[in-house]
Each structure stands twice: as C-alpha cells, then as structure tokens.
Design a protein around this motif. Structure first.
Motif, mmCIF file in Angstrom:
data_model
loop_
_atom_site.group_PDB
_atom_site.id
_atom_site.type_symbol
_atom_site.label_atom_id
_atom_site.label_comp_id
_atom_site.label_asym_id
_atom_site.label_seq_id
_atom_site.Cartn_x
_atom_site.Cartn_y
_atom_site.Cartn_z
ATOM 1 N N LYS A 87 0.901 -1.169 0.125
ATOM 2 C CA LYS A 87 0.051 -0.223 -0.044
ATOM 3 C C LYS A 87 1.003 1.215 -0.097
ATOM 4 O O LYS A 87 1.994 1.429 0.587
ATOM 5 N N GLU A 88 0.365 2.269 -0.671
ATOM 6 C CA GLU A 88 1.390 3.548 -1.010
ATOM 7 C C GLU A 88 0.508 4.647 -0.454
ATOM 8 O O GLU A 88 -0.761 4.974 -0.475
ATOM 9 N N SER A 89 1.311 5.482 0.490
ATOM 10 C CA SER A 89 0.627 6.794 1.256
ATOM 11 C C SER A 89 0.416 7.739 -0.216
ATOM 12 O O SER A 89 1.358 7.797 -1.103
ATOM 13 N N PHE A 90 -0.102 9.231 0.278
ATOM 14 C CA PHE A 90 0.106 10.002 -0.605
ATOM 15 C C PHE A 90 1.520 10.743 -0.480
ATOM 16 O O PHE A 90 2.009 10.553 0.403
ATOM 17 N N CYS A 91 1.621 11.741 -1.345
ATOM 18 C CA CYS A 91 2.894 12.442 -1.502
ATOM 19 C C CYS A 91 2.776 13.242 -0.234
ATOM 20 O O CYS A 91 1.974 14.114 -0.141
ATOM 21 N N ASP A 92 4.186 13.529 0.671
ATOM 22 C CA ASP A 92 3.964 14.232 1.821
ATOM 23 C C ASP A 92 5.309 14.908 1.873
ATOM 24 O O ASP A 92 6.390 14.364 1.318
ATOM 25 N N GLY A 106 -7.133 1.357 6.127
ATOM 26 C CA GLY A 106 -7.465 0.068 5.455
ATOM 27 C C GLY A 106 -8.150 0.222 3.949
ATOM 28 O O GLY A 106 -8.030 -0.849 3.347
ATOM 29 N N ASP A 107 -8.645 1.285 3.702
ATOM 30 C CA ASP A 107 -9.442 1.488 2.240
ATOM 31 C C ASP A 107 -8.390 1.769 1.374
ATOM 32 O O ASP A 107 -8.801 1.888 0.172
ATOM 33 N N PHE A 108 -7.218 1.876 1.699
ATOM 34 C CA PHE A 108 -6.134 2.297 0.761
ATOM 35 C C PHE A 108 -5.851 1.036 -0.331
ATOM 36 O O PHE A 108 -5.953 -0.046 -0.055
ATOM 37 N N THR A 227 -4.126 -7.265 -10.828
ATOM 38 C CA THR A 227 -4.341 -7.087 -9.329
ATOM 39 C C THR A 227 -5.328 -8.247 -8.703
ATOM 40 O O THR A 227 -5.689 -9.170 -9.420
ATOM 41 N N CYS A 228 -5.327 -7.967 -7.496
ATOM 42 C CA CYS A 228 -6.065 -9.239 -6.690
ATOM 43 C C CYS A 228 -7.074 -8.330 -5.949
ATOM 44 O O CYS A 228 -8.052 -8.871 -5.197
ATOM 45 N N GLN A 229 -7.556 -7.164 -6.594
ATOM 46 C CA GLN A 229 -8.760 -6.455 -6.190
ATOM 47 C C GLN A 229 -10.175 -6.921 -6.698
ATOM 48 O O GLN A 229 -10.099 -7.632 -7.608
#
Length: 592
Positions: A87-92, A106-108, A227-229
């Motif tokens: 999972k990847e965060s937004f740019c900060d 969890g919903d990322f 993906t596995c989505q």
C-alpha cells in the motif's frame, strides 16, 4: 550567512543523506524486475524502486522513499518469493516515516506486483478437469462443458473454453496458464499468467485467483485485471469457475519404476538432449530438455519438461534372460507430453550395467492392453542413459597401442590410462591433413561377453553429446569402434568416426607417473616439446621478466593476500565505514 557556513550546511546535509541511504535498503530477494498493473515493468534495486524513488529510511516492512519532490511511504506484504503486495501513501513534504506511514488506512488500494523472472511453481491442482464458467454475466456457461488439461510441466495447464449458445460473451478459445505464486490469507490465492496457444492472438496477461478445493470438486473466482482487487469469495464474482475432477481419466500410480533408476538423482542421455529424473516416491518419471544452466531463459529453474509418465504396471519381457547384467522391464504408464496431451505409453527399460541403461518410449494409445506390443515401438528411438555427473572411471584396455583406420589411410597411436586414469589420448595422422591429438574421458564402462563398452566424450561439461565405444578382440585382431547409442550421440576425430584396427600389441604404461607430462612424437620421430608459457597462478623455477620464480611467486602471493584483506568486506562493514565517516566529518564541520 557567509559562504563557508552555506558550504558546511550543504555538505552536512549531503552526508546525512548518504548516511541515511547506507542504512536503508530493500531485501536482496526483492531485487529485480517486477510487473504491476497500470505501470508495466518496474525495477527494485538495493536502494530504490522505479516510479517511486530512492529509499530514505525503513522500519520493518515500512519504507520511506523520495523522488526529490516529496516523501512517500510504501508498506510491503510479501506473500510469496515471486509476489509482493503493498500500500502506498500520498505524497508528503514531511520526512518522518512514522507520520507519513500513519496516513495509510485500511481502504487504501492494495497493489500487487509479480516477479517477471520468478521461477514457476507447481499448480495446486493436477490432472484433467471439466468446468463451467461465468464471463461477466449472471448465467453460467455449462453446456458444452469446458476443459482443463494437465501438462508435463506441473507449473502449467491448458484452459479450453467452450462457447455456449445464446451467450454472446462466450467463445471457443484455448489459453495456457502458468502458476507463479500461491499463498493463504484467510482464503487460498493463486497468481499466474495466461498466454494464447495456436493461432489465437492475445497478450500475456496476469490474473489472480481465489480458490477452494473439496474432494473431486472446486470453486474459483478470477480477478478482472492483474491485481487481486475485487476478490471476496471463491464462489462469487464477475469471473467464476466450478471445477469437476475427471478422476476416471486420470489414473493413480499403482507401481514404482525399477530400482536401478533410483541410484542416481538425475540421468542424461548420451546424445545430450534429455535429462531424466524419477519423482513422487519413484512413481513418476520426468524427462526434461537437457540445457546448461547458463543458457536457461529468465524464470526457468529447470528446462522444459518434455514428458511426465506415471507408473501403472510392470511387465517382464519373457524373451529376455533375466540376469544381473542384462535386465529388461516393460512399464505401462499414463504419460503427458509438453503439448498437454495425455495417453497411455509403454516404456521399455533395459539395464546394460550398474549405472547404464537404455530406454525406448512407445507411441501413444488409449488401449492399455496394446500399449506394450511391438507395433507401438516401430518409430521408437533407443537412448542410452548414465548418471548426470562429471566423475570419470578407468577406461578399458589400459595401455599404449598403434592403430590403422578402416579407410586404410589414417593411422596413429592410442594412449589409454597412461597420462591420467579415465583418460584416452588419440594421436591421428592422415594424408594431406594436419596431425591431431584428441583427449577423451570415460564416464561409464561395462562388459557384455567378450566386448567391452565405454561412454566417452571430450573434457568439459556434461551438457554436450558424447559417444559409445566398443573394444572387441577376435582372435589376434583387436578393434576399437564407435557404436550407435541414440540420436545425436557420437565422437569424431579428424572428422571421421572412430573405427580403428589395433596394429600393435599392448605396451604397459603403468610405470608412467599419472601426472607426468606427455610429449607426443612428430613424423620425424623426435619428441615435440610444448611452448613454455608463464602461468601467474603456478609456481615455476623461472618466468619471463627476470628474477627467480620462487621469489616472484612469493611477491605475488603477498600482494594477492594484501588485496584480499583489503577487499574482505561485507555490506555491514561498508555501511559501518560510511556511518563512521559521516560522524567524523560532522565533528570536523562543527569544530570549524
């Protein structure tokens, strides 16, 4: 701020970045090329991930990376050696790993990447199946039933979709599937790639499955993309499968192969085409393409499997005398070839020596009673197998001889076991041709009556063709000839087959030192001396460039030792050096 202060701050920041980078690296098993849906191929190196940036800091499976514009957190979950999810965060703009990674909820989206050069794995289900499927519709395509066919390679199988009437989203299509990863996360998951077969044109596509197997049945759901989505249950989804195992068409092994096949981990044929192993508690025989490991394509742990045969029954050939030196067994098998076609085949095995046997494979048939009859071996080739090892054995007829070739023109000498045990030196001389000296090594030998046989080949790796030599004595006549022992097998000297008539009595060479140099004689009877070449890795009494070899060798040894000491480092030592250097330079800058 003056220039010295600005320079010191810039240098200090650079050193901090270097120190941080020396502490942050991705696991070595992750390095390589991966595929991600939407991005295509990405590359993970020791310190960076393409499209993401360079690693700044890490904490467990959390990695803070920077692309020089901002900082991003990547939280990895390794599911298999060939598959990672993250999972990847937004740019900060914040470089604090805890703060940036704390923004992931969890919903990322969960990203899936698969290693392009990963080794395929055995699929979780083997054998033939029928299946019904849904293809972006509520109604299931059941009539006619579609099929799954097993392949000789356990990492592959064939999907044969059938078109159902009044269902426009269905069509007749055949797809090959290769299994790349399996894992359990509350449910069983399978990941792999499809590719088209025959004339159908379709791009390779990765897909994720959630599956469950129970008895002779099973359920699977397939992802819409790489993906596995969207996978929540093996029974529900846009693309689902109901599997039925065709047990009646997949006989279970009911015997084991002869015990003389168990005595080696792997066998190879004399022609250099096949590598054979006995697997599954000696109930299966697998034949692979014989390829040197350096020439395997990326992702190939073992060469392609040509045939996999399951033992069903053994039949002794009553016409063959059952003696310890020569035994023949006929084995009825259920075999699957590289084209994923299964049928009954008979395998004839004849033991020639303790670790030498010949094999013939009969034609495919659906009749178990006819499979081992002679009619199914009309087009069968005989192949000689021996252990896939590099050890040599003493050659037959040790001694020194002269010979005449069967063509009446070429002649020469044979030195068998004189220079080294298990080695044969052949000197050949032919009119209008240059003289030749060939070295052959003996890998296996055996005797049948008055004849002695040897599997021999040129020194080197055992991934190239070798040949079978026969030594025969008939009264006063002695012959050394090459005999047929399978396709591609053979040795040639001066572009001629070995077919020699021995023209002199054996001279004993046992008194010669095994490692003593041997210098052949030229046509004028004088001994040829080889050119002296200086080998820096071997101690000698003299060498080019002056000075005594002993002292020069000592100097070279000392120098080599020093170089080894300097280079005897590891990543920990290197990282510690960088950290110490950073600390030292920081102190110097602060004092300045």
């Amino acid at each position: 701020m003056d220039m010295d202060t600005l320079w010191s701050s810039a240098l200090l920041l650079l050193l901090q970045c270097v120190c941080a980078a020396s502490r942050c690296s991705f696991p070595s098993e992750w390095w390589g090329t991966w595929y991600q849906n939407g991005l295509g191929e990405i590359r993970i190196t020791k310190h960076s991930v393409s499209h993401k940036g360079r690693c700044i800091s890490s904490d467990g499976k959390k990695y803070l990376v920077s692309d020089r514009k901002c900082f991003t957190c990547l939280v990895f979950t390794p599911q298999h050696e060939n598959l990672l999810q993250y999972k990847e965060s937004f740019c900060d703009n914040d470089d604090n790993i805890d703060k940036v990674c704390g923004t992931i909820t969890g919903d990322f989206q969960l990203h899936t990447i698969v290693k392009v050069s990963g080794n395929p794995i055995p699929c979780p289900f083997q054998g033939p199946y029928t299946f019904s499927y849904t293809n972006e519709s509520v109604e299931s395509c059941k009539d006619p039933p579609s099929e799954i066919h097993a392949c000789a390679d356990k990492s592959k199988f064939i999907f044969r979709y059938k078109r159902c009437k009044r269902m426009p989203h269905t069509q007749d299509i055949e797809l090959s599937f290769q299994c790349m990863a399996m894992w359990f996360n509350g449910e069983y998951f399978l990941y792999g790639k499809f590719s088209s077969t025959g004339r159908q044109v379709i791009k390779k596509m990765y897909r994720c499955f959630m599956y469950i197997l129970y008895g002779t049945r099973g359920d699977m759901s397939m992802s819409q993309d790489a993906t596995c989505q969207g996978l929540s249950s093996p029974r529900f989804g846009m693309n689902t499968f109901e599997l039925i195992h065709r047990v009646d068409q997949w006989p279970r092994p009911s015997c084991v192969f002869p015990n003389f096949l168990w005595r080696s981990g792997a066998w190879r044929d004399v022609g250099g085409e096949w590598r054979m192993t006995v697997e599954a508690n000696n109930e299966e025989l697998a034949i692979h393409t014989l390829i040197h490991p350096d020439f395997l394509t990326p992702g190939e742990k073992t060469p392609e499997t040509q045939l996999r045969a399951r033992c069903l029954d053994q039949v002794l050939d009553e016409a063959t005398p059952m003696s310890p030196a020569l035994r023949e067994v006929h084995v009825l098998t259920y075999a699957t070839n590289h084209s994923c076609e299964s049928s009954y085949r008979c395998v004839r095995l004849k033991q020639r020596a303790d670790q030498v046997f010949e094999m013939r494979i009969g034609d495919a048939t659906d009749d178990t009673y006819l499979a081992c009859q002679d009619a199914f071996f009309t087009n069968s080739e005989t192949r000689i197998f021996f252990p896939h090892e590099k050890e040599t054995v003493p050659c037959p007829m040790n001694g020194s001889y002269t010979y005449q070739h069967s063509d009446g023109l070429c002649q020469g000498s044979l030195e068998i076991g004189c220079e080294k045990q298990g080695q044969m030196l052949i000197h050949a001389s032919c009119p209008s041709r240059k003289h030749s000296a060939e070295i052959l090594k003996c890998y296996r030998t055996w005797r049948e009556g008055t004849r002695q046989y040897a599997i021999a080949g040129r020194p080197g790796n055992l991934y190239t063709p070798v040949g079978c030599l026969m030594f025969e004595e008939k009264g006063q006549e002695q012959r050394l000839t090459e005999v047929d022992c399978g396709p591609r097998a053979g040795i040639s000297v001066m572009n001629q087959d070995i077919d020699y008539s021995i023209t002199s009595d054996r001279e004993d060479c046992s008194t010669r030192q095994p490692d003593a140099p041997y210098f052949p004689q030229g046509p004028d009877g004088r001994t040829r001396s080889p050119r002296v070449r200086w080998n820096p890795g071997v101690t000698s009494t003299s060498r080019p460039g002056g000075g005594r070899g002993g002292e020069g060798e000592k100097d070279r040894t000392d120098l080599t030792t020093k170089v080894r000491v300097i280079n005897n480092s590891n990543p920990r030592t290197c990282a510690s050096c960088i950290v110490c250097l950073c600390a030292l330079l920081t102190v110097l800058l602060n004092e300045r």
